[in-house]
Design an enzyme around this catalytic site. Structure first.
Site, PDB file in Angstrom:
ATOM      1  N   GLU A 179      -7.629   0.818 -18.654  1.00 51.87           N
ATOM      2  CA  GLU A 179      -7.963   1.616 -17.480  1.00 51.87           C
ATOM      3  C   GLU A 179      -8.911   2.733 -17.916  1.00 51.87           C
ATOM      4  O   GLU A 179      -8.522   3.630 -18.659  1.00 51.87           O
ATOM      5  CB  GLU A 179      -6.697   2.208 -16.862  1.00 51.87           C
ATOM      6  CG  GLU A 179      -6.983   3.037 -15.613  1.00 51.87           C
ATOM      7  CD  GLU A 179      -5.800   3.860 -15.157  1.00 51.87           C
ATOM      8  OE1 GLU A 179      -5.686   4.098 -13.942  1.00 51.87           O
ATOM      9  OE2 GLU A 179      -4.980   4.264 -16.009  1.00 51.87           O
TER      10      GLU A 179
ATOM     11  N   ASP B 124      -2.624   1.405 -19.631  1.00 52.62           N
ATOM     12  CA  ASP B 124      -2.760   2.529 -18.715  1.00 52.62           C
ATOM     13  C   ASP B 124      -3.461   3.701 -19.405  1.00 52.62           C
ATOM     14  O   ASP B 124      -3.370   3.872 -20.620  1.00 52.62           O
ATOM     15  CB  ASP B 124      -1.352   2.941 -18.272  1.00 52.62           C
ATOM     16  CG  ASP B 124      -1.341   4.037 -17.241  1.00 52.62           C
ATOM     17  OD1 ASP B 124      -1.890   3.822 -16.146  1.00 52.62           O
ATOM     18  OD2 ASP B 124      -0.777   5.109 -17.518  1.00 52.62           O
TER      19      ASP B 124
ATOM     20  N   ASP C 262      12.962  -6.564  -7.909  1.00 44.58           N
ATOM     21  CA  ASP C 262      13.317  -6.909  -9.283  1.00 44.58           C
ATOM     22  C   ASP C 262      12.582  -8.159  -9.743  1.00 44.58           C
ATOM     23  O   ASP C 262      11.820  -8.778  -8.982  1.00 44.58           O
ATOM     24  CB  ASP C 262      14.836  -7.092  -9.423  1.00 44.58           C
ATOM     25  CG  ASP C 262      15.419  -8.044  -8.377  1.00 44.58           C
ATOM     26  OD1 ASP C 262      14.716  -8.993  -7.990  1.00 44.58           O
ATOM     27  OD2 ASP C 262      16.575  -7.826  -7.952  1.00 44.58           O
TER      28      ASP C 262
ATOM     29  N   ASN D 168      21.844  -5.377  -8.902  1.00 46.30           N
ATOM     30  CA  ASN D 168      21.236  -4.462  -9.870  1.00 46.30           C
ATOM     31  C   ASN D 168      20.624  -3.233  -9.202  1.00 46.30           C
ATOM     32  O   ASN D 168      19.891  -2.477  -9.837  1.00 46.30           O
ATOM     33  CB  ASN D 168      20.189  -5.183 -10.717  1.00 46.30           C
ATOM     34  CG  ASN D 168      19.135  -5.888  -9.864  1.00 46.30           C
ATOM     35  OD1 ASN D 168      19.019  -5.623  -8.668  1.00 46.30           O
ATOM     36  ND2 ASN D 168      18.376  -6.786 -10.480  1.00 46.30           N
ATOM     37  N   ASP D 169      20.934  -3.023  -7.916  1.00 49.18           N
ATOM     38  CA  ASP D 169      20.408  -1.824  -7.244  1.00 49.18           C
ATOM     39  C   ASP D 169      21.029  -0.560  -7.816  1.00 49.18           C
ATOM     40  O   ASP D 169      20.378   0.485  -7.878  1.00 49.18           O
ATOM     41  CB  ASP D 169      20.666  -1.897  -5.740  1.00 49.18           C
ATOM     42  CG  ASP D 169      19.756  -2.901  -5.040  1.00 49.18           C
ATOM     43  OD1 ASP D 169      18.853  -3.442  -5.714  1.00 49.18           O
ATOM     44  OD2 ASP D 169      19.946  -3.134  -3.837  1.00 49.18           O
TER      45      ASP D 169
ATOM     46  N   GLY E  27      14.504  -1.349  -4.804  1.00 47.99           N
ATOM     47  CA  GLY E  27      15.386  -2.439  -5.194  1.00 47.99           C
ATOM     48  C   GLY E  27      14.722  -3.749  -5.548  1.00 47.99           C
ATOM     49  O   GLY E  27      15.410  -4.748  -5.779  1.00 47.99           O
TER      50      GLY E  27
END
Length: 629
Positions: free
Chosen positions: A375, A346, A163, A140-141, A161
């Site tokens: 946050e 966030d 996951d 899945n890169d 990369g």
């Protein structure tokens, strides 16, 4: 001839279906029956769909209203599901003489909302970045169909990369360490092309609110990871962003309404690009104080709340009722679909205050035992306390149960470089921050931390484990909900001096070809093992410890450089003793007699050795001592 006729007929059928098939997307992708709020907003997208009428004959489903905004390609269908049962509903969209039938799934919930138990101060959250923690698969890169990007671990701001599968393969590591909850930075799709060796590996530029980024995995793999984590006693906290989305979200190319975003006018000047040069673009000031300032000017408030976070992160207008309804439903959908145990929101104060309170009120009603932390990046306790649910210092209830303790972070960051004197410096700063806990309705629900993905790592570019242990000892024994940052246990360091990527480095051993594997004792250096073991002992001791979870807290003004905090419950006492100086000091038994009582012996939590507390205890420079009796 028959074959040609058959082919012609099939071709005409295909063309007819294509012409009638105007609907390309519906959000939410499916929904659940039995929620306390029976209303459902469907955001329907398709060419000219705003002109459609909608009907359904599904039992106990009523169409309350159809809302048409500025774009002809959106239709908001508001349904009432009171009494509806799980099943496949058919919605009929009619434009003129053409009708399109769409199947929509209504699901049964796995459990009642009251059964969703969130994180609390009994937990220790371990924050990690999926892209930087571990890679479970290299397949899945590179994902076809996504905007151009590079996966290059040598570049701090590009994708590396990591996951979800990589995280899943290391669930036992978290148990070994002793944390009880995992907070991942956002996992949703961030489909933006790289620019100037910068990417959205961090996840804070959402382009699809209902899809896990395929470079991390699938929705099903996210659910599988959560289920397996639950099986190992680990909770999962999902990072969400309501303040903004990513510039490549489909909304930006075709806004549902002119007021879907805050201050979108500059996009016409930029010809729809994210280049703000020569436009009226307004970026946020990043100063959150105006939101609570009784004397705030209009311009200051506008810059904070309506200014965009950055040009590539469009600022959503939560005052638009359709926007906030969409976001509220999205959070509920992930709770029900994936089984998350909490939310970290966030940039909380950047969004509209009343709309966010509406979200929290709905969520608290549906999931009374769930938890959300916001946050709130201002370093004064008075500001942070105003954001907590049922605040004593705010005339508006946020309904937000947990807030982040930036005061503790800030004071500790300064104290660690100072000698603790008899008045102001060193651990006097921590004392001075905690004394304002009377402002909080629930201090134990305040989330404390010593570092995170937006700060320098605690170790900076060094390896000062003496001050690190002092910071961790405070973090894990205070009346707080503690959060750790990945890799601290193996002495990961770094600063933001060059870029954020240097405080978000790859966990050693998480990626193919790594020369070191810090997930195992054999792969760690002696110094890393010493830190890992020290922290692991403290974390396991903390689990289900009544002194820490619900105990009374007593703090003593630093005395001759020594700062002491006591936690007491059920006849037990835990003492955190810190020498806040670079010189030898002593723990005075007489001064702390009120929490020692008649006890003459205590156990060192880390070493298990007995300590005589009938007489003063000598302390080495910057020593950390945690005793229990």
């Amino acid at each position: 001839m028959k074959k040609i006729a058959l082919f012609t007929m099939l071709l005409l059928m295909a063309l007819n279906i294509q012409a009638a098939g105007k609907i390309t997307r519906i959000d939410p992708t499916d929904w659940y029956v039995g929620l306390k709020d029976a209303s459902l907003q469907l955001m329907v997208y398709g060419e000219g769909v705003a002109n459609a009428t909608v009907t359904t004959d599904y039992a106990n489903v009523r169409i309350d209203s159809l809302v048409r905004l500025d774009s002809p390609n959106y239709l908001f269908v508001y349904l009432n599901l009171e009494g509806a049962q799980a099943g496949e509903m058919t919605l009929k969209f009619t434009i003129g003489k053409k009708t399109e039938k769409v199947k929509y799934l209504l699901k049964q919930r796995e459990k009642a909302g009251e059964e969703r138990i969130g994180f609390s101060n009994a937990d220790v959250l371990y924050m990690l970045m999926p892209d930087r923690f571990a890679s479970g698969s290299t397949e899945n890169d590179q994902i076809k169909g996504m905007r151009e990007y590079v996966c290059d671990r040598s570049k701090p701001s590009l994708r590396h990369g990591g996951d979800l599968e990589g995280i899943r393969q290391h669930l036992d590591y978290f148990n070994e360490l002793g944390v009880t909850a995992l907070w991942f930075t956002p996992v949703l799709e961030n489909n933006r092309a790289d620019e100037f060796e910068q990417s959205t590996y961090h996840g804070y530029a959402t382009t699809d609110y209902y899809r896990v980024d395929p470079r991390f995995g699938t929705n099903q793999e996210y659910k599988q990871l959560i289920d397996e984590a639950h099986g190992k006693g680990l909770k999962i906290v999902m990072d969400m962003i309501f303040n903004h989305c990513g510039f490549d979200h489909p909304w930006i190319a075709d806004l549902p309404s002119k007021d879907w975003l805050n201050l979108p006018g500059w996009l016409e000047q930029s010809k729809g690009t994210s280049d703000p040069r020569g436009t009226d673009f307004l970026q946020t000031s990043y100063k959150l104080t105006p939101v609570m300032d009784p004397y705030a000017s209009k311009i200051d408030m506008k810059e904070t709340v309506e200014g965009w976070f950055v040009p590539t992160m469009p600022d959503l207008n939560q005052k638009n009722p359709h926007v906030i309804k969409y976001l509220i439903q999205n959070s509920i959908w992930w709770v029900e679909t994936a089984g998350i145990d909490g939310i970290r929101m966030d940039t909380y104060p950047y969004a509209d205050r009343k709309a966010m309170a509406q979200w929290m009120e709905v969520l608290d009603k549906e999931y009374p035992n769930f938890n959300t932390v916001g946050e709130t990046w201002v370093t004064e306790p008075g500001y942070t306390a105003a954001w907590q649910k049922d605040s004593k210092v705010s005339n508006e209830n946020s309904y937000l149960k947990s807030v982040m303790d930036f005061s503790f972070f800030d004071r500790l960051d300064r104290a660690r470089y100072e000698e603790t004197d008899n008045w102001w410096t060193g651990f006097n700063r921590i004392y001075g921050s905690l004394l304002y806990d009377y402002l909080y309705p629930n201090p134990s629900a305040v989330m404390a931390f010593i570092e995170n993905h937006d700060t320098d790592r605690f170790l900076k570019e060094g390896q000062d484990t003496l001050t690190l242990k002092q910071g961790l000892a405070l973090l894990l024994t205070l009346n707080r909900t503690p959060q750790l940052y990945y890799g601290t246990e193996v002495l990961m360091n770094g600063t933001k001096r060059v870029s954020d990527g240097y405080v978000r480095q790859d966990f050693p051993g998480g990626f193919p070809g790594d020369k070191q594997n810090a997930f195992t004792a054999e792969g760690r250096t002696p110094e890393q093992n010493a830190m890992f073991n020290w922290l692991s002992r403290l974390l396991h001791w903390r689990q289900n410890n009544p002194c820490i979870i619900g105990g009374k807290q007593t703090q003593f003004i630093p005395y001759k450089g020594v700062y002491v905090i006591a936690r007491q419950a059920e006849g037990r006492t835990a003492l955190t003793i810190l020498n806040g100086t670079s010189k030898k000091a002593a723990f005075s038994v007489q001064r702390f007699a009120e929490v020692i009582g008649n006890h003459t012996s205590a156990t060192d939590v880390i070493t298990g050795k007995k300590v005589d507390i009938s007489k003063d205890i000598p302390l080495t420079p910057r020593q950390t001592l945690i005793l229990e009796y």
